[in-house]
Design an enzyme around this catalytic site. Structure first.
Site, PDB file in Angstrom:
ATOM      1  N   ASP A  43     -14.794  79.122  96.223  1.00  6.14           N
ATOM      2  CA  ASP A  43     -14.597  77.824  96.872  1.00  6.14           C
ATOM      3  C   ASP A  43     -15.037  76.708  95.937  1.00  6.14           C
ATOM      4  O   ASP A  43     -16.191  76.650  95.518  1.00  6.14           O
ATOM      5  CB  ASP A  43     -15.408  77.754  98.165  1.00  6.14           C
ATOM      6  CG  ASP A  43     -15.234  76.438  98.893  1.00  6.14           C
ATOM      7  OD1 ASP A  43     -14.308  76.339  99.714  1.00  6.14           O
ATOM      8  OD2 ASP A  43     -16.014  75.497  98.632  1.00  6.14           O
ATOM      9  N   TYR A  48     -16.057  68.463  92.647  1.00  8.39           N
ATOM     10  CA  TYR A  48     -17.106  69.234  91.989  1.00  8.39           C
ATOM     11  C   TYR A  48     -17.002  69.152  90.461  1.00  8.39           C
ATOM     12  O   TYR A  48     -17.965  69.475  89.758  1.00  8.39           O
ATOM     13  CB  TYR A  48     -17.046  70.715  92.387  1.00  8.39           C
ATOM     14  CG  TYR A  48     -17.281  71.007  93.844  1.00  8.39           C
ATOM     15  CD1 TYR A  48     -17.661  70.018  94.758  1.00  8.39           C
ATOM     16  CD2 TYR A  48     -17.113  72.296  94.336  1.00  8.39           C
ATOM     17  CE1 TYR A  48     -17.864  70.312  96.094  1.00  8.39           C
ATOM     18  CE2 TYR A  48     -17.318  72.598  95.673  1.00  8.39           C
ATOM     19  CZ  TYR A  48     -17.680  71.602  96.554  1.00  8.39           C
ATOM     20  OH  TYR A  48     -17.871  71.903  97.876  1.00  8.39           O
ATOM     21  N   LYS A  73     -10.397  71.439  97.288  1.00 13.36           N
ATOM     22  CA  LYS A  73     -10.365  70.367  98.281  1.00 13.36           C
ATOM     23  C   LYS A  73      -9.943  69.059  97.627  1.00 13.36           C
ATOM     24  O   LYS A  73     -10.232  68.824  96.444  1.00 13.36           O
ATOM     25  CB  LYS A  73     -11.743  70.195  98.928  1.00 13.36           C
ATOM     26  CG  LYS A  73     -12.354  71.477  99.453  1.00 13.36           C
ATOM     27  CD  LYS A  73     -13.754  71.236 100.021  1.00 13.36           C
ATOM     28  CE  LYS A  73     -14.533  72.530 100.112  1.00 13.36           C
ATOM     29  NZ  LYS A  73     -15.002  73.023  98.809  1.00 13.36           N
ATOM     30  N   HIS A 106     -11.150  67.057 102.081  1.00 13.22           N
ATOM     31  CA  HIS A 106     -12.593  67.255 101.941  1.00 13.22           C
ATOM     32  C   HIS A 106     -13.405  66.533 103.023  1.00 13.22           C
ATOM     33  O   HIS A 106     -14.395  67.057 103.526  1.00 13.22           O
ATOM     34  CB  HIS A 106     -13.029  66.767 100.547  1.00 13.22           C
ATOM     35  CG  HIS A 106     -14.271  67.416 100.038  1.00 13.22           C
ATOM     36  ND1 HIS A 106     -14.528  67.591  98.700  1.00 13.22           N
ATOM     37  CD2 HIS A 106     -15.348  67.939 100.677  1.00 13.22           C
ATOM     38  CE1 HIS A 106     -15.698  68.180  98.546  1.00 13.22           C
ATOM     39  NE2 HIS A 106     -16.221  68.400  99.735  1.00 13.22           N
TER      40      HIS A 106
END
Length: 276
Positions: A43, A48, A73, A106
């Site tokens: 994930d 990120y 996401k 998200h």
């Protein structure tokens, strides 16, 4: 690896590896370590900033792409049709894959024009529906959507979300949001399923860890699974990675599940979808 089945029939490994803050030069080695520990569900998210490293780790690991379940996401700055298209294209390129197993919005609230959030969510969702129809995405869903965010989306969507990823752990169960999602045949995933240190050091969790001869983390992960919630733990050490997968040889009694569900709030991140 045991699996859950999404509303569209797609199977998803029922424990995933969360990669939030797994960044920089060490990210490739950490993700490869997770794959060697047995994880097949990864994930990540555009925000990120580690998709290139994850893509490199997958390539170097030798694990066939078909054996992996890969989620990313779309960040809240990209809540528009074109924004989603750009975001997914960038994710595919960085991850080095032609398709994603799951893509999520998200957060429900955009960075600007917050009074237009319902329209922005729907515009973004239309893009995910297009990519799903094109089979670029095997499944689509949302993250941090509470029932009042899901309701307008569900009323207008052509394809219902298949996943809702929420903060979920002992001490912060968001039971109404979880129950509502599950009633809509939406699988709930848990980010931060271990909570914070306060959760792992909670006397009740320690008591149950001793009772079941498991670690506090394993108690928390099993708790999620027994409530039909898919946990996404994160660890940077091989022993803890393996331990977090070793949660299928015991069950927590209904009485102890009740004690955990009704425990006072502990370990909450402080993030609220409406104000974050």
């Amino acid at each position: 690896m045991k699996t859950f089945t999404l509303a569209n029939g797609v199977s998803i490994p029922c424990v995933g590896y969360g990669t939030y803050k797994v960044t920089g030069k060490s990210a490739v080695d950490i993700v490869k370590m997770a794959l060697s520990a047995g994880y097949r569900h990864l994930d990540t998210a555009r925000m990120y900033e580690n998709e290139k490293e994850i893509g490199q780790a997958i390539k170097e690991s030798g694990v066939p792409r078909a054996d992996l379940f890969l989620t990313t996401k779309v960040w809240r700055a990209d809540l528009s049709y074109d924004g989603v298209m750009r975001s997914v294209e960038g994710s595919l390129q960085d991850l080095g894959t032609e398709y994603l197993d799951l893509c999520l919005l998200h957060w429900p609230m955009p960075e600007t024009d917050r009074d237009q959030w319902q329209k922005k969510d729907l515009d973004a969702w239309r893009a995910l529906e297009t990519l799903y129809a094109q089979k670029t995405l095997r499944a689509i869903g949302v993250s941090n959507f509470l029932p009042h965010h899901l309701m307008p989306l569900l009323s207008a969507a052509d394809v219902k979300p298949m996943v809702n990823q929420l903060e979920y752990h002992v001490g912060y169960c968001q039971q109404y949001a979880v129950t509502y999602s599950q009633q809509q045949d939406i699988l709930v995933e848990a980010w931060r399923p271990l909570g914070r240190t306060a959760v792992l050091e909670e006397p009740l969790v320690l008591e149950l860890a001793e009772k079941y001869q498991k670690t506090p983390a394993q108690i928390c992960l099993r708790f999620a699974l027994e409530n039909n919630v898919l946990p996404l733990p994160k660890s940077s050490g091989i022993e803890r990675m393996q331990s977090n997968l070793d949660v299928f040889d015991f069950e927590i009694s209904k009485e102890d599940i009740s004690r955990l569900l009704t425990m006072p709030q502990t370990g909450w991140s402080g993030h609220l979808p409406d104000t974050f």
